[in-house]
Scaffold this motif. Structure first.
Motif, PDB file in Angstrom:
ATOM      1  N   ALA A  87      -7.057  13.909   0.818  1.00 51.58           N
ATOM      2  CA  ALA A  87      -6.795  12.875   1.814  1.00 51.58           C
ATOM      3  C   ALA A  87      -6.592  11.506   1.165  1.00 51.58           C
ATOM      4  CB  ALA A  87      -7.945  12.821   2.805  1.00 51.58           C
ATOM      5  N   GLU A  88      -7.409  11.179   0.165  1.00 49.16           N
ATOM      6  CA  GLU A  88      -7.296   9.875  -0.488  1.00 49.16           C
ATOM      7  C   GLU A  88      -5.985   9.731  -1.244  1.00 49.16           C
ATOM      8  OE1 GLU A  88      -8.997   7.169  -0.342  1.00 49.16           O
ATOM      9  OE2 GLU A  88     -10.719   7.817   0.844  1.00 49.16           O
ATOM     10  N   ARG A  89      -5.473  10.829  -1.771  1.00 46.47           N
ATOM     11  CA  ARG A  89      -4.192  10.781  -2.465  1.00 46.47           C
ATOM     12  C   ARG A  89      -3.040  10.457  -1.517  1.00 46.47           C
ATOM     13  NH1 ARG A  89      -5.248  16.169  -6.223  1.00 46.47           N
ATOM     14  NH2 ARG A  89      -5.894  15.048  -8.117  1.00 46.47           N
ATOM     15  N   LEU A  90      -3.217  10.755  -0.247  1.00 49.45           N
ATOM     16  CA  LEU A  90      -2.157  10.539   0.740  1.00 49.45           C
ATOM     17  C   LEU A  90      -2.282   9.204   1.459  1.00 49.45           C
ATOM     18  CD1 LEU A  90      -1.987  14.137   2.259  1.00 49.45           C
ATOM     19  CD2 LEU A  90      -0.330  13.060   0.720  1.00 49.45           C
ATOM     20  N   ARG A  91      -3.275   8.390   1.095  1.00 46.11           N
ATOM     21  CA  ARG A  91      -3.400   7.075   1.723  1.00 46.11           C
ATOM     22  C   ARG A  91      -2.085   6.308   1.549  1.00 46.11           C
ATOM     23  NH1 ARG A  91      -8.785   5.173   2.276  1.00 46.11           N
ATOM     24  NH2 ARG A  91      -7.833   3.225   2.993  1.00 46.11           N
ATOM     25  N   ARG A  92      -1.657   5.634   2.596  1.00 51.70           N
ATOM     26  CA  ARG A  92      -0.354   4.970   2.597  1.00 51.70           C
ATOM     27  C   ARG A  92      -0.193   4.002   1.432  1.00 51.70           C
ATOM     28  NH1 ARG A  92       0.877   0.223   4.853  1.00 51.70           N
ATOM     29  NH2 ARG A  92      -1.027   0.216   6.110  1.00 51.70           N
ATOM     30  N   PHE A  93      -1.218   3.207   1.154  1.00 52.84           N
ATOM     31  CA  PHE A  93      -1.059   2.173   0.125  1.00 52.84           C
ATOM     32  C   PHE A  93      -0.967   2.753  -1.279  1.00 52.84           C
ATOM     33  CE2 PHE A  93      -5.669   2.654   0.344  1.00 52.84           C
ATOM     34  CZ  PHE A  93      -6.054   2.592  -0.980  1.00 52.84           C
ATOM     35  N   ARG A  94      -1.286   4.033  -1.454  1.00 55.12           N
ATOM     36  CA  ARG A  94      -1.192   4.637  -2.782  1.00 55.12           C
ATOM     37  C   ARG A  94       0.177   5.277  -3.037  1.00 55.12           C
ATOM     38  NH1 ARG A  94      -6.983   6.206  -2.046  1.00 55.12           N
ATOM     39  NH2 ARG A  94      -8.091   4.715  -3.362  1.00 55.12           N
ATOM     40  N   GLN A  95       1.005   5.415  -2.009  1.00 59.25           N
ATOM     41  CA  GLN A  95       2.326   6.015  -2.176  1.00 59.25           C
ATOM     42  C   GLN A  95       3.332   4.900  -2.460  1.00 59.25           C
ATOM     43  OE1 GLN A  95       3.237   9.393   0.430  1.00 59.25           O
ATOM     44  NE2 GLN A  95       1.276   8.997   1.463  1.00 59.25           N
ATOM     45  N   LEU A  96       3.547   4.667  -3.745  1.00 62.96           N
ATOM     46  CA  LEU A  96       4.235   3.459  -4.179  1.00 62.96           C
ATOM     47  C   LEU A  96       5.692   3.383  -3.733  1.00 62.96           C
ATOM     48  CD1 LEU A  96       2.816   3.172  -7.809  1.00 62.96           C
ATOM     49  CD2 LEU A  96       1.951   2.145  -5.706  1.00 62.96           C
ATOM     50  N   GLY A  97       6.377   4.508  -3.622  1.00 64.29           N
ATOM     51  CA  GLY A  97       7.794   4.476  -3.264  1.00 64.29           C
ATOM     52  C   GLY A  97       8.058   4.760  -1.806  1.00 64.29           C
ATOM     53  N   LEU A  98       7.023   4.745  -0.980  1.00 65.58           N
ATOM     54  CA  LEU A  98       7.170   5.193   0.406  1.00 65.58           C
ATOM     55  C   LEU A  98       8.056   4.270   1.238  1.00 65.58           C
ATOM     56  CD1 LEU A  98       6.323   7.409   2.343  1.00 65.58           C
ATOM     57  CD2 LEU A  98       4.293   6.065   2.902  1.00 65.58           C
ATOM     58  N   ALA A  99       7.910   2.956   1.080  1.00 61.10           N
ATOM     59  CA  ALA A  99       8.713   2.024   1.877  1.00 61.10           C
ATOM     60  C   ALA A  99      10.204   2.210   1.611  1.00 61.10           C
ATOM     61  CB  ALA A  99       8.288   0.590   1.580  1.00 61.10           C
ATOM     62  N   ALA A 100      10.573   2.345   0.324  1.00 56.77           N
ATOM     63  CA  ALA A 100      11.980   2.544  -0.022  1.00 56.77           C
ATOM     64  C   ALA A 100      12.481   3.877   0.519  1.00 56.77           C
ATOM     65  CB  ALA A 100      12.150   2.487  -1.543  1.00 56.77           C
ATOM     66  N   PHE A 101      11.638   4.886   0.468  1.00 52.38           N
ATOM     67  CA  PHE A 101      12.016   6.206   0.978  1.00 52.38           C
ATOM     68  C   PHE A 101      12.321   6.142   2.477  1.00 52.38           C
ATOM     69  CE2 PHE A 101      10.436  10.215   2.959  1.00 52.38           C
ATOM     70  CZ  PHE A 101      11.464  11.038   2.526  1.00 52.38           C
ATOM     71  N   VAL A 102      11.466   5.436   3.233  1.00 54.30           N
ATOM     72  CA  VAL A 102      11.672   5.322   4.681  1.00 54.30           C
ATOM     73  C   VAL A 102      12.927   4.504   4.978  1.00 54.30           C
ATOM     74  CG1 VAL A 102      10.710   4.431   6.831  1.00 54.30           C
ATOM     75  CG2 VAL A 102       9.240   5.657   5.224  1.00 54.30           C
ATOM     76  N   ARG A 103      13.159   3.428   4.204  1.00 55.02           N
ATOM     77  CA  ARG A 103      14.374   2.630   4.406  1.00 55.02           C
ATOM     78  C   ARG A 103      15.620   3.475   4.186  1.00 55.02           C
ATOM     79  NH1 ARG A 103      11.566  -1.528   1.608  1.00 55.02           N
ATOM     80  NH2 ARG A 103      12.675  -1.011  -0.310  1.00 55.02           N
ATOM     81  N   ASP A 104      15.610   4.284   3.121  1.00 61.81           N
ATOM     82  CA  ASP A 104      16.756   5.154   2.860  1.00 61.81           C
ATOM     83  C   ASP A 104      16.946   6.170   3.972  1.00 61.81           C
ATOM     84  OD1 ASP A 104      17.194   3.837   0.498  1.00 61.81           O
ATOM     85  OD2 ASP A 104      16.271   5.371  -0.774  1.00 61.81           O
ATOM     86  N   MET A 105      15.842   6.709   4.466  1.00 61.00           N
ATOM     87  CA  MET A 105      15.903   7.705   5.532  1.00 61.00           C
ATOM     88  C   MET A 105      16.556   7.133   6.786  1.00 61.00           C
ATOM     89  SD  MET A 105      12.708   9.608   7.455  1.00 61.00           S
ATOM     90  CE  MET A 105      12.157  10.404   5.949  1.00 61.00           C
ATOM     91  N   LEU A 106      16.209   5.859   7.095  1.00 65.77           N
ATOM     92  CA  LEU A 106      16.722   5.219   8.301  1.00 65.77           C
ATOM     93  C   LEU A 106      18.032   4.495   8.088  1.00 65.77           C
ATOM     94  CD1 LEU A 106      13.351   3.766   9.673  1.00 65.77           C
ATOM     95  CD2 LEU A 106      14.524   5.882  10.380  1.00 65.77           C
ATOM     96  N   GLY A 107      18.496   4.469   6.808  1.00 64.27           N
ATOM     97  CA  GLY A 107      19.751   3.782   6.523  1.00 64.27           C
ATOM     98  C   GLY A 107      19.646   2.282   6.635  1.00 64.27           C
ATOM     99  N   VAL A 108      18.460   1.743   6.364  1.00 59.94           N
ATOM    100  CA  VAL A 108      18.242   0.310   6.467  1.00 59.94           C
ATOM    101  C   VAL A 108      18.439  -0.335   5.101  1.00 59.94           C
ATOM    102  CG1 VAL A 108      16.559  -1.492   7.025  1.00 59.94           C
ATOM    103  CG2 VAL A 108      16.604   0.639   8.354  1.00 59.94           C
ATOM    104  N   ALA A 109      19.189  -1.419   5.051  1.00 67.65           N
ATOM    105  CA  ALA A 109      19.413  -2.114   3.778  1.00 67.65           C
ATOM    106  C   ALA A 109      18.112  -2.713   3.281  1.00 67.65           C
ATOM    107  CB  ALA A 109      20.464  -3.209   3.959  1.00 67.65           C
ATOM    108  N   GLY A 110      17.942  -2.716   1.900  1.00 65.60           N
ATOM    109  CA  GLY A 110      16.734  -3.234   1.303  1.00 65.60           C
ATOM    110  C   GLY A 110      16.458  -4.669   1.643  1.00 65.60           C
TER     111      GLY A 110
END
Length: 220
Positions: free
Chosen positions: A197-220
């Motif tokens: 569970a601790e490994r999946l904490r949001r703040f520990r997933q360093l590339g997550l924001a970029a991944f979600v932006r790419d998924m939604l097609g949102v410019a950086g």
């Protein structure tokens, strides 16, 4: 235990965490640590420095870094230790460089340390990476039975460990998770669940924001 790695996420996928297991002597932290390391390739044991003499079968650099008092003093003075403490007449400490390199590589570090060391880790710049687990025995009579069953300690040593146990247990409130080691298999399963569970904490997933932006097609 494997981790999902998405090819679009920037390496490393997450910063490693410092996973602390503490307990009074005989409550099971060392046994739990060994089993966790056997089953999980993504976590590494922090090898402590100590001034005590090696025991039979112990290897320098694997079990501990065995140093004399002068070298330990120098490590403290030079800021080479993340934490250190006196335990049963000897000193133990965590070398800083190896831990920081492991965390930056996205791997987790397992600490088999007491409450004093845990307090010091919390006060370091890496304190946000800390996950603290305290393991309790089912009762004090069972703790004493486990200590005596080792048949390696004198009566004075057992008495000293029991006296110290009360002080250690009094610090349970400083930990994030409290487990009762009545059944070893169940306790280990709970430790694994906490780590997952601790490994999946949001703040520990360093590339997550970029991944979600790419998924939604949102410019950086």
């Amino acid at each position: 235990m494997s981790e999902f790695i998405h090819p679009n996420l920037t390496q490393p996928q997450r910063r490693g965490l410092m996973f602390v297991l503490s307990s009074p002597s005989g409550a099971g932290k060392t046994t739990m640590s060994r089993k966790l390391l056997e089953d999980d390739d993504h976590i590494t044991l922090s090898v402590s420095a100590t001034t005590r003499a090696p025991r039979a079968g112990e290897i320098d650099g694997r079990d501990y870094h065995f140093v004399d008092n002068a070298r330990f003093d120098a490590m403290v003075a030079n800021g080479e230790l993340l934490e250190w403490a006196h335990v049963f007449g000897n000193r133990y400490g965590t070398p800083r460089a190896a831990v920081e390199a492991t965390l930056h590589a996205g791997r987790d570090v397992l600490f088999d340390i007491d409450w004093q060391g845990t307090q010091q880790l919390q006060q370091t710049e890496a304190g946000g990476d800390l996950v603290r687990v305290f393991i309790l025995p089912p009762n004090m009579a069972e703790l004493e039975r486990r200590l005596r069953s080792r048949a390696t300690d004198s009566e004075d040593v057992v008495a000293g460990r029991m006296a110290r146990a009360a002080t250690e247990i009094s610090h349970w409130g400083e930990y994030d998770y409290i487990l009762v080691n009545d059944d070893a298999a169940q306790c280990l399963a709970e430790i694994r669940a906490i780590l997952a569970a601790e490994r999946l904490r949001r703040f520990r997933q360093l590339g997550l924001a970029a991944f979600v932006r790419d998924m939604l097609g949102v410019a950086g």
